[in-house]
Design an enzyme around this catalytic site. Structure first.
Site, PDB file in Angstrom:
ATOM      1  N   ASN A  56       0.961  -1.256   0.110  1.00  0.00           N
ATOM      2  CA  ASN A  56       0.222   0.084  -0.082  1.00  0.00           C
ATOM      3  C   ASN A  56       0.875   1.123   0.019  1.00  0.00           C
ATOM      4  OD1 ASN A  56       0.833  -0.188   2.827  1.00  0.00           O
ATOM      5  ND2 ASN A  56      -0.694   1.340   3.318  1.00  0.00           N
ATOM      6  N   HIS A 108       5.489   6.527  -7.412  1.00  0.00           N
ATOM      7  CA  HIS A 108       5.962   5.257  -6.653  1.00  0.00           C
ATOM      8  C   HIS A 108       7.436   5.076  -6.310  1.00  0.00           C
ATOM      9  CE1 HIS A 108       2.128   3.237  -7.712  1.00  0.00           C
ATOM     10  NE2 HIS A 108       2.093   4.145  -8.809  1.00  0.00           N
TER      11      HIS A 108
END
Length: 410
Positions: A140, A151
């Site tokens: 998560n 990311h």
């Protein structure tokens, strides 16, 4: 006669003076003394007190006899007020103030004024398209990922380093390039749970079950070649919730199960986080990225480079640390007399245009021409063994030798 009369006269006067008859007194006086002497008993010596037997002291540790009387409560001593007491009280107050200030941890503003509560409401969008080769799956989003909107943005994260070191990317990239990876390298990103938390421990089992179901739907929709789970923990949860299999002795690499109703393979690699205790360095994880690249090329039908031979990879953290210490070689300090002692053998070659010149500035040639030994040419009269370059045949004796040979052939 007169003397006797005088004595009797004085005696008569004395008898007349005393009311008690003098003669009777004089006659009874000696008898009274005798009676008194008879009535006084003789002194009897007092009996000596009986001596108690002396008890020998017991050997060993002496103990105080126990007292049956209850002990009186000891009153606490009142502190004696003095001049120093005022100073000590002040110093204690100062010390408490100092320690209180140092106990408070300094808060680092990691998110430029954005509160943690605000970051917990944010989510990280997926980067998914069709016909992808690889999809990187995380648990998560973390706080930093939610703040940056990209990311794996952590400075200590090894993902982008391993991506470049394994050859999956041609250049070194960072988190700002995550949206370019699907088009350039066929790599996408997603997470098992969408909710942002400071750590994966803040997630509930219900969220994992729901997240696993949503993840399967995403993979069935886009159908990438390989679904890469970034860490063992993610795949263990996914396998238990989706396949109903609790994996024992899970190993990294290709897994036996595929995503349901697809041909997507499951691949597990070490967590790219720097907190991974099993693989603390980026170079320790690159092996699994290289194997991932080989698997991708195999599925795409790309021929493998035969010059590269595969070897069995083993890793031991303790041995790696010991080898790193052995491989550490300190640089030697520059010694100005080193080249002079060798006659300039390691100095700059005057034939700068030549690719390799092994002559020691003409030292050997001049010595051979004069018929002298090589040891006589050592400067400062220092004796030293012959240089290893002296034993190598010189390919170019002098700068002008090649030019002379060319002229002679012409």
């Amino acid at each position: 006669m007169e003397a006797e009369n005088a004595g009797s006269y004085s005696l008569q006067q004395a008898q007349a003076f005393y009311t008690f008859p003098f003669q009777q007194l004089m006659a009874e006086a000696p008898n009274m003394a005798v009676v008194n002497e008879q009535q006084m008993p003789e002194e009897v010596p007092a009996p000596a007190p009986a001596q108690e037997p002396v008890q020998e002291a017991p050997k060993g540790r002496k103990r105080k006899p126990r007292t049956t009387e209850p002990k009186q409560p000891v009153e606490p001593k009142k502190p004696v007020e003095s001049k120093k007491s005022g100073k000590s009280a002040k110093s204690k107050e100062k010390q408490e103030k100092i320690t209180d200030t140092f106990k408070v941890k300094r808060k680092v503003d990691r998110f430029n004024g954005v509160s943690e509560a605000e970051l917990l409401t944010k989510t990280l969008p997926d980067i998914l398209t069709f016909n992808l080769d690889i999809v990187i799956i995380g648990i998560n989003p973390g706080l930093m990922a939610a703040y940056k909107g990209h990311h794996y943005p952590g400075p200590g994260n090894h993902f982008w380093k391993c991506l470049f070191m394994s050859g999956l990317s041609e250049v070194q990239l960072n988190h700002m390039d995550d949206h370019t990876l699907p088009g350039k390298y066929g790599i996408g990103f997603t997470n098992m749970v969408e909710r942002t938390t400071p750590g994966s421990k803040d997630l509930s089992s219900k969220e994992f079950r729901e997240g696993g179901r949503i993840l399967v739907q995403k993979l069935q929709k886009y159908q990438p070649r390989i679904a890469v789970f970034n860490g063992k923990c993610i795949y263990e949860i996914f396998s238990k919730e989706v396949f109903g299999v609790k994996v024992k002795n899970l190993e990294f690499g290709l897994q036996p199960h595929k995503i349901p109703d697809t041909e997507t393979l499951c691949y597990v690699m070490p967590s790219s986080s720097a907190r991974c205790a099993q693989f603390p360095r980026a170079q320790d994880k690159v092996h699994y990225y290289i194997k991932l690249k080989d698997l991708r090329d195999q599925l795409k039908g790309i021929e493998r480079n035969m010059d590269v031979q595969e070897v069995q990879y083993t890793f031991d953290l303790q041995l790696a640390q010991e080898d790193a210490k052995k491989m550490a070689v300190k640089e030697e300090k520059y010694d100005p007399g080193y080249e002079a002692a060798y006659g300039g053998a390691y100095g700059e070659n005057p034939c700068s245009s030549e690719p390799c010149g092994f002559s020691s500035n003409g030292l050997i040639e001049s010595v051979e021409l004069r018929g002298e030994s090589a040891f006589s040419g050592i400067p400062n009269g220092q004796w030293m063994t012959q240089s290893f370059t002296d034993q190598i045949p010189s390919f170019s004796n002098h700068c002008g030798t090649q030019e002379q040979e060319e002229e002679s052939h012409a």
